[in-house]
Write an enzyme that holds these catalytic residues in place. Structure first.
Site, PDB file in Angstrom:
ATOM      1  N   HIS A 155       0.835  -1.203   0.000  1.00 60.16           N
ATOM      2  CA  HIS A 155       0.000   0.000   0.000  1.00 60.16           C
ATOM      3  C   HIS A 155       0.863   1.245   0.000  1.00 60.16           C
ATOM      4  CE1 HIS A 155       0.563  -0.788   4.391  1.00 60.16           C
ATOM      5  NE2 HIS A 155       0.642   0.530   4.499  1.00 60.16           N
ATOM      6  N   GLU A 178       7.722   1.033   5.031  1.00 64.13           N
ATOM      7  CA  GLU A 178       7.198  -0.008   5.893  1.00 64.13           C
ATOM      8  C   GLU A 178       7.421  -1.340   5.202  1.00 64.13           C
ATOM      9  OE1 GLU A 178       2.922   0.205   6.390  1.00 64.13           O
ATOM     10  OE2 GLU A 178       2.959  -1.085   8.157  1.00 64.13           O
ATOM     11  N   HIS A 192       4.074   7.105   3.801  1.00 62.68           N
ATOM     12  CA  HIS A 192       5.002   5.976   3.623  1.00 62.68           C
ATOM     13  C   HIS A 192       4.507   5.057   2.514  1.00 62.68           C
ATOM     14  CE1 HIS A 192       2.151   4.202   6.655  1.00 62.68           C
ATOM     15  NE2 HIS A 192       2.328   3.105   5.954  1.00 62.68           N
TER      16      HIS A 192
HETATM   17 CO    CO Z   1       1.237   1.299   6.311  1.00 62.49          CO
END
Ligand code: CO
Length: 134
Positions: free
Chosen positions: A7, A130, A79
């Protein structure tokens, strides 16, 4: 080592407005807002055919995105999340390469109930990364 893009997270100052933008103007499928008190955010998931966008809005006093929004008043990309098969192996390889892992360096259970780590943006061309074990 890194796999699919899981994502992209976008911090937004107005969650209702951002949700309406993605749903009504962009024509995307969006979830209801999901408060995640353990992570200090409320999230709306935008489902795209090949990945997800997560609209993040601060929740509570010590939200990890509050200072980001203070610096980016219109919101912005917070992020990107890449999938890895083995988060410990990925961490050890990255640390061996000189990258800094945020926090105590141990994976935490993330917003999708899977182990995650965050990598220092200064080590990755200014982008907070991440890693999520899938
Ligand atoms: Co995230």
């Amino acid at each position: 080592m890194i796999g699919r893009l899981n994502h992209i997270a976008i911090a937004v100052p107005d969650l209702d407005k951002a949700t309406a933008l993605y749903r009504d103007v962009m024509g995307a499928r969006v979830s209801a807002p999901k408060p995640q008190p353990a992570h200090g955010v409320t999230v709306v998931f935008v489902e795209l055919p090949n990945t997800k966008i997560e609209l993040l809005h601060p929740l509570g006093e010590k939200s990890p995105i509050a200072s980001f929004l203070a610096r980016n008043v219109d919101g912005g990309i917070h992020h990107v999340c890449y999938e890895v098969e083995d988060i410990y192996a990925a961490r050890d390889q990255l640390k061996a390469g000189g990258a800094r892992v945020l926090g105590d360096g141990e994976p935490k259970i993330g917003a999708h109930d899977k182990p995650v780590l965050f990598l220092h943006p200064k080590d990755f061309t200014g982008t907070l990364i991440e890693l999520e074990q899938v």
